[in-house]
Design a protein around this motif. Structure first.
Motif, PDB file in Angstrom:
ATOM      1  N   ASN A   1      -0.998 -23.253   1.303  1.00  0.00           N
ATOM      2  CA  ASN A   1      -0.518 -22.405   0.212  1.00  0.00           C
ATOM      3  C   ASN A   1      -1.076 -22.899  -1.115  1.00  0.00           C
ATOM      4  O   ASN A   1      -0.728 -23.994  -1.562  1.00  0.00           O
ATOM      5  CB  ASN A   1       1.022 -22.425   0.166  1.00  0.00           C
ATOM      6  N   ARG A   2      -1.897 -22.093  -1.733  1.00  0.00           N
ATOM      7  CA  ARG A   2      -2.545 -22.497  -2.985  1.00  0.00           C
ATOM      8  C   ARG A   2      -1.565 -22.938  -4.066  1.00  0.00           C
ATOM      9  O   ARG A   2      -1.897 -23.762  -4.910  1.00  0.00           O
ATOM     10  CB  ARG A   2      -3.393 -21.346  -3.536  1.00  0.00           C
ATOM     11  N   ARG A   3      -0.376 -22.407  -4.038  1.00  0.00           N
ATOM     12  CA  ARG A   3       0.599 -22.768  -5.080  1.00  0.00           C
ATOM     13  C   ARG A   3       0.995 -24.246  -5.021  1.00  0.00           C
ATOM     14  O   ARG A   3       1.554 -24.778  -5.970  1.00  0.00           O
ATOM     15  CB  ARG A   3       1.822 -21.878  -5.018  1.00  0.00           C
ATOM     16  N   PHE A   4       0.688 -24.906  -3.891  1.00  0.00           N
ATOM     17  CA  PHE A   4       0.989 -26.326  -3.748  1.00  0.00           C
ATOM     18  C   PHE A   4      -0.211 -27.228  -4.050  1.00  0.00           C
ATOM     19  O   PHE A   4      -0.099 -28.451  -3.944  1.00  0.00           O
ATOM     20  CB  PHE A   4       1.511 -26.633  -2.339  1.00  0.00           C
ATOM     21  N   TYR A   5      -1.343 -26.658  -4.413  1.00  0.00           N
ATOM     22  CA  TYR A   5      -2.511 -27.483  -4.732  1.00  0.00           C
ATOM     23  C   TYR A   5      -2.197 -28.468  -5.846  1.00  0.00           C
ATOM     24  O   TYR A   5      -2.690 -29.590  -5.851  1.00  0.00           O
ATOM     25  CB  TYR A   5      -3.702 -26.619  -5.136  1.00  0.00           C
ATOM     26  N   ASN A   6      -1.375 -28.035  -6.819  1.00  0.00           N
ATOM     27  CA  ASN A   6      -1.034 -28.947  -7.910  1.00  0.00           C
ATOM     28  C   ASN A   6      -0.276 -30.168  -7.393  1.00  0.00           C
ATOM     29  O   ASN A   6      -0.443 -31.270  -7.906  1.00  0.00           O
ATOM     30  CB  ASN A   6      -0.253 -28.239  -9.015  1.00  0.00           C
TER      31      ASN A   6
ATOM     32  N   GLU B   1       1.585 -27.456   4.753  1.00  0.00           N
ATOM     33  CA  GLU B   1       1.835 -26.329   3.855  1.00  0.00           C
ATOM     34  C   GLU B   1       1.224 -26.544   2.476  1.00  0.00           C
ATOM     35  O   GLU B   1       0.933 -25.582   1.774  1.00  0.00           O
ATOM     36  CB  GLU B   1       3.347 -26.083   3.721  1.00  0.00           C
ATOM     37  N   TYR B   2       1.022 -27.797   2.089  1.00  0.00           N
ATOM     38  CA  TYR B   2       0.421 -28.080   0.786  1.00  0.00           C
ATOM     39  C   TYR B   2      -1.033 -27.622   0.734  1.00  0.00           C
ATOM     40  O   TYR B   2      -1.546 -27.297  -0.336  1.00  0.00           O
ATOM     41  CB  TYR B   2       0.508 -29.570   0.455  1.00  0.00           C
TER      42      TYR B   2
END
Length: 148
Positions: free
Chosen positions: A50-55, A46-47
């Motif tokens: 989902n782009r929100r987990f790129y950080n 999922e990392y």
């Protein structure tokens, strides 16, 4: 072996690869959170999905010497953006095509995805048959360093 982080889509074979590199018995299980195996970090699919987990990937990569991008040979989609590797400055980026023992695979397509993501070295492996595992282990030892 120095510290390695593995990134790939859910079900691409990240945990199986770690089990093979660690000489453990294959056991299918879903990685729910960042999971540490000695010097290897297993990241949830999922990392990447989902782009929100790129950080979270970026921050987690800080202490790692090399990063593996894993693309399954039977997957006809790519979650790796072009030049995704540029996000991880000063890291050795390795591409791995997994599940090469399955039917209906497209190794060339998987390699193209990994090249577009910024991988210079690409290996094709099967965690079930161990094909390519020793070559990968040798390459990691030679280019990243550490124990075999």
């Amino acid at each position: 072996m120095k510290k390695i982080m593995i990134i790939g889509k859910s079900g691409s074979g990240k945990t199986s690869l770690i089990q093979r590199l660690s000489n453990e018995t294959l056991e299918n299980k879903k990685t729910q959170s960042l999971t540490y195996y000695k010097n290897i970090l297993d990241t949830p699919g999922e990392y990447l999905e989902n782009r929100r987990f790129y950080n979270a990937l970026l921050v987690s990569s800080y202490e790692y010497d090399a990063i593996i991008f894993l693309q399954s040979a039977d997957d006809k989609t790519s979650m790796f953006p072009p030049m995704f590797s540029s996000m991880f400055s000063n890291k050795e980026i390795i591409g791995i095509v997994s599940k090469i023992d399955l039917l209906n695979i497209d190794i060339d397509y998987a390699q193209k995805i990994l090249k577009n993501a910024g991988c210079n070295s690409i290996f094709c492996i099967s965690s079930v048959t161990d094909k390519g595992i020793n070559e990968l282990r040798e390459w990691i030892f030679k280019n990243v360093g550490g124990d075999k």
